[in-house]
Design a protein around this motif. Sequence first.
Motif, short mmCIF file in Angstrom:
data_model
loop_
_atom_site.label_atom_id
_atom_site.label_comp_id
_atom_site.label_asym_id
_atom_site.label_seq_id
_atom_site.Cartn_x
_atom_site.Cartn_y
_atom_site.Cartn_z
N THR A 213 2.19 -4.78 -1.56
CA THR A 213 3.47 -4.06 -1.55
C THR A 213 3.31 -2.66 -0.98
O THR A 213 4.12 -2.21 -0.15
CB THR A 213 4.02 -3.97 -2.99
N ARG A 214 2.26 -1.97 -1.39
CA ARG A 214 2.00 -0.61 -0.92
C ARG A 214 1.82 -0.55 0.58
O ARG A 214 2.34 0.35 1.25
CB ARG A 214 0.79 -0.05 -1.64
N ASN A 215 1.10 -1.50 1.14
CA ASN A 215 0.87 -1.47 2.59
C ASN A 215 2.18 -1.58 3.37
O ASN A 215 2.37 -0.92 4.40
CB ASN A 215 -0.09 -2.59 2.99
N LEU A 216 3.08 -2.41 2.90
CA LEU A 216 4.38 -2.55 3.55
C LEU A 216 5.19 -1.27 3.45
O LEU A 216 5.76 -0.77 4.45
CB LEU A 216 5.16 -3.71 2.92
N ILE A 217 5.24 -0.69 2.26
CA ILE A 217 6.06 0.49 2.05
C ILE A 217 5.53 1.70 2.80
O ILE A 217 6.28 2.43 3.46
CB ILE A 217 6.18 0.81 0.54
N PHE A 218 4.24 1.92 2.73
CA PHE A 218 3.69 3.11 3.38
C PHE A 218 3.69 3.01 4.90
O PHE A 218 3.74 4.02 5.59
CB PHE A 218 2.28 3.42 2.84
N THR A 219 3.71 1.80 5.42
CA THR A 219 3.90 1.63 6.87
C THR A 219 5.28 2.14 7.26
O THR A 219 5.45 2.78 8.32
CB THR A 219 3.75 0.15 7.27
N ALA A 220 6.26 1.91 6.40
CA ALA A 220 7.62 2.38 6.68
C ALA A 220 7.78 3.89 6.43
O ALA A 220 8.61 4.54 7.07
CB ALA A 220 8.61 1.62 5.81
N LEU A 221 6.97 4.44 5.53
CA LEU A 221 7.12 5.87 5.19
C LEU A 221 6.37 6.79 6.14
O LEU A 221 6.84 7.90 6.44
CB LEU A 221 6.60 6.12 3.77
N ARG A 222 5.22 6.37 6.60
CA ARG A 222 4.31 7.29 7.30
C ARG A 222 4.74 7.52 8.73
O ARG A 222 5.10 6.59 9.45
CB ARG A 222 2.89 6.75 7.26
N ALA A 223 4.68 8.78 9.14
CA ALA A 223 5.04 9.15 10.51
C ALA A 223 4.02 8.54 11.47
O ALA A 223 2.84 8.42 11.16
CB ALA A 223 5.04 10.67 10.66
#
Length: 223
Positions: A213-223
């Motif tokens: 779950t974290r990998n998906l979300i942080f891909t969307a958050l990180r510049a």
Amino acid sequence: MEYSKSQATFPAPERPRQAPGRTRQARSPELHQERAVQTRTQILDAAAQLFDERGYGGTSVKDVADRVGMTKGAVYFHYPTKEALTIAVVEAHYERWPLLLESVQSKGLGPLDTVMELLDRTAEAFCDDSVVQGGARLQMEQPLPDGVLPVPYVGWISLLEQLLVESEEAGELRPGVTPSAAACALVSAFFGTQHISARLNRRKDLVQRWAETRNLIFTALRA
């Protein structure tokens, strides 16, 4: 943009008020002795395990006494009511998080990596720490009257929003990401993952499920 060490802190939850009709037992000088502290810790851990396994309604003081090999009277000496024991477990649950945040911040990571590391370490705590587990179930059930236990999740949302604002200022967030909305999404994703893992697999797969779950979300958050 140079990033300085995060100063984000967990907002202290409002201290639970005493359950109606109950009074706290005056602390005996004996409770300051090492043996008494160890006994209280044993009782607290056993109660947390039982609350996690059976819930508030399915756990009695006798169950706790049996788990630690004591009499009910010995448990009542340290925790005069089931409600007092419940409050103590939840308070101990909340006391874990500032210490964990301090440990993560000591690594000197950027704010967005601090968020990731904090949630990764929290997932591990949910797998390994009986007080975290029991406190989480009690927070979901909210078995005592309104206002006795803190409102869950709001402290997490506030903390992550602070860190995500710092991430935005450091140029780490993807343009268009709103820190407040992202904080709510992260808390929902993390605690939803935790709850599903707890119900289906007793958290045996939590670290893996959270990593996905974290990998998906942080891909969307990180510049």
